[in-house]
Design an enzyme around this catalytic site. Sequence first.
Site, mmCIF file in Angstrom:
data_model
loop_
_atom_site.group_PDB
_atom_site.id
_atom_site.type_symbol
_atom_site.label_atom_id
_atom_site.label_comp_id
_atom_site.label_asym_id
_atom_site.label_seq_id
_atom_site.Cartn_x
_atom_site.Cartn_y
_atom_site.Cartn_z
ATOM 1 N N HIS A 130 7.139 4.703 -3.340
ATOM 2 C CA HIS A 130 7.223 5.354 -4.646
ATOM 3 C C HIS A 130 7.870 4.439 -5.693
ATOM 4 O O HIS A 130 8.610 3.500 -5.357
ATOM 5 C CB HIS A 130 7.980 6.669 -4.545
ATOM 6 N N GLU B 292 11.739 10.799 3.627
ATOM 7 C CA GLU B 292 12.657 9.685 3.793
ATOM 8 C C GLU B 292 13.692 10.007 4.875
ATOM 9 O O GLU B 292 13.901 11.182 5.243
ATOM 10 C CB GLU B 292 13.341 9.375 2.456
#
Length: 206
Positions: free
Chosen positions: A17, A86
């Site tokens: 990202h 994550e």
Amino acid sequence: MTSPPAPPAGRLVLLRHGETQWSKSGQHTGRTDVPLTEHGEELARQSGRLVADYHFVLALTSPLQRARRTAELAGLTPEVDEDLLEWDYGGYEGLTTATIRADLGYDWTVFQNGVPAGDTPGETVEEVAARASRVVKRAVAAMAEGDVALVGHGHCLRVLTSVFLRQEPRLGAQLLLDAGSVSVLQFDREQPAIRVWNQGPAVTGH
């Protein structure tokens, strides 16, 4: 005798990202759902230009907004996969490495020393690798039909790459991955391999 199955011809494309305020400041950002910065959105658009010529048969993203927005700006329409979340940093969520080391008094790293529980339980590197293994299994199956895109986070994608390469997950500590970068994995005959690593403006600008 029958011939062994051919390795999948598709490529596995990883998009980290774009920049967030926390990634910019070096804060550990696990499950906190922070947005992209304006610069992070531009990085996401640029990553989309790097993958524009791919024809993805499968695209997956972490459910967190920084990954989903990156996918959108890159021109992808992925399916959400919770296993691309994550690393859960537990009690170290939001802290920088410098702050953690000052508190502990030694050269802590998340790959070697792990995290304590906090508002969330935290994860070991092996637990992150277990999630990554499920994503890799799904991706490799789809690679028999074409290219696959995974949109996610720095540490998780580094561990996932180690799993794809059939290496110990702590190898991820040596695989730097910048915000907004694109990496490409594939099979070279029967061997999983890195084709391109950490490409993007954050690298070429140095």
